[in-house]
Design an enzyme around this catalytic site. Structure first.
Site, PDB file in Angstrom:
ATOM      1  N   SER A   1      44.970  35.195  40.655  1.00  0.00           N
ATOM      2  CA  SER A   1      43.685  34.641  40.233  1.00  0.00           C
ATOM      3  C   SER A   1      43.823  33.155  39.925  1.00  0.00           C
ATOM      4  CB  SER A   1      43.170  35.390  39.010  1.00  0.00           C
ATOM      5  OG  SER A   1      43.822  34.885  37.869  1.00  0.00           O
ATOM      6  N   LYS A   2      42.662  32.538  39.747  1.00  0.00           N
ATOM      7  CA  LYS A   2      42.626  31.100  39.488  1.00  0.00           C
ATOM      8  C   LYS A   2      43.420  30.740  38.238  1.00  0.00           C
ATOM      9  CE  LYS A   2      38.381  30.357  41.902  1.00  0.00           C
ATOM     10  NZ  LYS A   2      37.236  29.535  42.142  1.00  0.00           N
ATOM     11  N   ARG A   3      43.467  31.655  37.295  1.00  0.00           N
ATOM     12  CA  ARG A   3      44.129  31.362  36.011  1.00  0.00           C
ATOM     13  C   ARG A   3      45.645  31.580  36.077  1.00  0.00           C
ATOM     14  NH1 ARG A   3      41.330  29.061  32.315  1.00  0.00           N
ATOM     15  NH2 ARG A   3      39.136  29.164  32.833  1.00  0.00           N
ATOM     16  N   ASP A   4      46.077  32.358  37.076  1.00  0.00           N
ATOM     17  CA  ASP A   4      47.494  32.727  37.109  1.00  0.00           C
ATOM     18  C   ASP A   4      48.425  31.539  37.242  1.00  0.00           C
ATOM     19  OD1 ASP A   4      47.207  35.406  36.792  1.00  0.00           O
ATOM     20  OD2 ASP A   4      46.975  35.809  38.924  1.00  0.00           O
TER      21      ASP A   4
END
Ligand code: GLU
Length: 511
Positions: free
Chosen positions: A266-269
């Site tokens: 994900s974008k946050r990973d």
């Protein structure tokens, strides 16, 4: 040989920066188009005004350009099916939704959001199936299928907000022939009457996407797996329009998974796990939060392309490093797997390391230049070249060109005390001082001469090589880092070397 007129599109929504999964979709479309001598289109799908993010389109265009992915038709370039930005095509969608209303495959729905929410709540409390607007429920809801014609006309006349929904047929088999997954079969009764046209007068993704793929003569829809659940609806839309004979072929790409394989990357990973998930850095315009990018972290675009090529596609041969032309030559959708691929940040670095090694020393000058400028040093190009030559194989990311070479350009400002404590013996200062005197006396200074001198000196003083080399390294670079000590000494030159010895001895021992 050009056999068919292949046309593919990459169709991002400008709702934020492009995640590497999106770049991979663009890449596979690119490779497929090039391989087939087809046409690659960039279409901006910006009909969802609520999710619009300022600067996202510019980001998408620029980051894809950095990756070396050029489009044949795009909002910037134009082309025979312009405009390529959906927000500029709203009149077109109005014409097409009319066709569906006329042929009875779409209908007006007047239910308000709160009425629908109440139905969803009710279904939830009953604990049964989640509420679905479909062939059954629509009969008792407020729409042009259930209401008498005059009432619908009156409601439309009154100007109250409405949406237009697709009229999904009951109990029909819908088959999506996916080039990667094979046949995906669903029963239409499991699909809901998705909104095609919103009360703001703009189409939803589904309508705009299908209409544009049709009008832009798209032959293959290559996109991420997250769109697979929408594909049956899209097939039904083609059917509703009577366009089934020209429906594009579908290929849904497998997910890119987190390094541990637990779910979608994900974008946050990225920043959480210490590697970028965006091609270039992005600052969220609302929160001001900065997300790191491959470009800024020191990756080469050719490495990024290669990393992404391998995430889902298998070349079927041992070779791992490919040029873009080789990728084009080898790429095929048949070699794209069904299963998600784990993202391996270490392997990504390894790829970059390999691509950096393929660059000539001269090419690397270009990458070193901004680092030198940042530290306000101006060594000659020849000097830079000899440094690059020596340190290059230790570099995986561009900034490491500096972290592995700064001591060729600057004197150490401090000395690692731990290293000092460990290697400095009672006789070390004397040994180094004597050796420095011998170096000073050398008429010429090169690696061979320096090597012979140190060797003779170790014999004379009955010490091991390390007892000389380790202190010299500490004095020269301030730590135990760096490539071959003698290579370094020769590059910085005799005068600088001796000055560093004197300076280091003074700082460390006061002598
Ligand atoms: N606009 C969609 C997206 O943001 C495109 C999906 C598709 O390629 O059909 O990914």
């Amino acid at each position: 040989m050009k056999t068919e007129n292949i046309r593919v599109r990459f169709a991002p929504s400008p709702t934020g920066p492009l995640h590497i999964g999106g770049v991979r979709t663009a890449l596979y479309n690119y490779l497929f188009a090039k391989k087939k001598q087809g046409t690659l289109i960039l279409r901006i799908e910006d009909t969802d005004q609520n999710r619009f993010v300022a600067g996202a389109e510019k980001y998408i265009v620029e980051s894809l350009a950095w990756c070396g992915l050029e489009f044949d038709e795009s909002p910037e370039k134009g082309g025979p099916y312009a405009p390529y930005r959906q927000s500029e095509r709203s009149e077109i969608y109005k014409t097409y939704i009319k066709l569906l209303l006329e042929n009875g495959t779409a209908y007006y729905a007047f239910d308000t959001e709160s009425e629908l929410d109440a139905l969803r709540e009710e279904a939830k409390t009953k604990g049964g199936k989640t509420f679905q607007y479909d062939s059954q429920s629509r009969k008792s809801l407020k729409n042009s299928v259930s209401l008498p014609e005059q009432e619908t006309a009156a409601l439309l006349e009154s100007g109250i907000p409405y949406v237009i929904r697709i009229k999904i047929p009951e109990n029909e088999t819908v088959v999506v022939n996916d080039l990667i997954r094979g046949e995906v079969v669903v029963n239409s009764s499991n699909l809901d009457d998705k909104v095609l046209f919103k009360s703001d007068g703009l189409p939803t993704y589904h309508l705009a996407n299908v209409v544009d793929d049709y009008l832009m003569k798209i032959t293959h829809v290559i996109r991420g797996e997250e769109w697979l659940p929408s594909a049956p609806l899209h097939v039904l839309l083609y059917r509703s329009f009577g366009w089934e004979s020209v429906m594009p072929k579908f290929a849904h790409l497998p997910l890119i998974l987190k390094p541990d394989g637990n779910g979608k990357l994900s974008k946050r990973d990225g920043d959480r796990l210490g590697f970028p998930v965006f091609p270039t850095a992005w600052t969220d315009p609302k929160s001001g939060e900065l997300y790191s990018g491959y470009r800024e972290s020191g990756y080469l675009p050719e490495a990024v392309i290669n990393i992404l090529a391998h995430l889902g596609w298998n070349p079927g041969i041992e070779q791992e490093l490919f040029t873009k032309d080789e990728l084009i030559d080898l790429f095929s959708l048949e070699r794209v797997g069904k299963h998600g691929s784990k993202f391996d940040p270490e392997k990504a670095k390894w790829f970059n390391h390999k691509y950096l090694q393929l660059k000539s020393d001269k090419e690397l000058l270009l990458y070193l230049a901004p680092l030198l400028a940042k530290h306000e040093v101006t060594p000659s190009p020849d000097y830079q070249l000899s440094v690059i030559h020596l340190v290059k194989d230790r570099v995986s990311l561009i900034p490491e060109l500096w972290s592995n070479s700064w001591y060729f350009f600057l004197r150490p400002s401090d000395y690692d005390q731990q290293v000092y404590q460990k290697i400095w013996q009672p006789g070390t200062t004397g040994l180094i001082t004597d050796l420095a005197a011998e170096i000073t006396a050398l008429p010429e200074f090169n690696k061979a001469i320096f090597h012979d001198l140190v060797q003779q000196y170790t014999v004379k003083a009955s010490v091991k090589m390390g007892q000389i080399m380790n202190p010299l390294r500490l004095l020269m670079v301030g730590s135990n880092q760096g490539p071959g000590m003698m290579d370094m000494a020769v590059i910085i030159g005799k005068t600088e070397f001796l000055e560093r010895i004197a300076l280091g001895l003074k700082t460390l021992t006061g002598k």
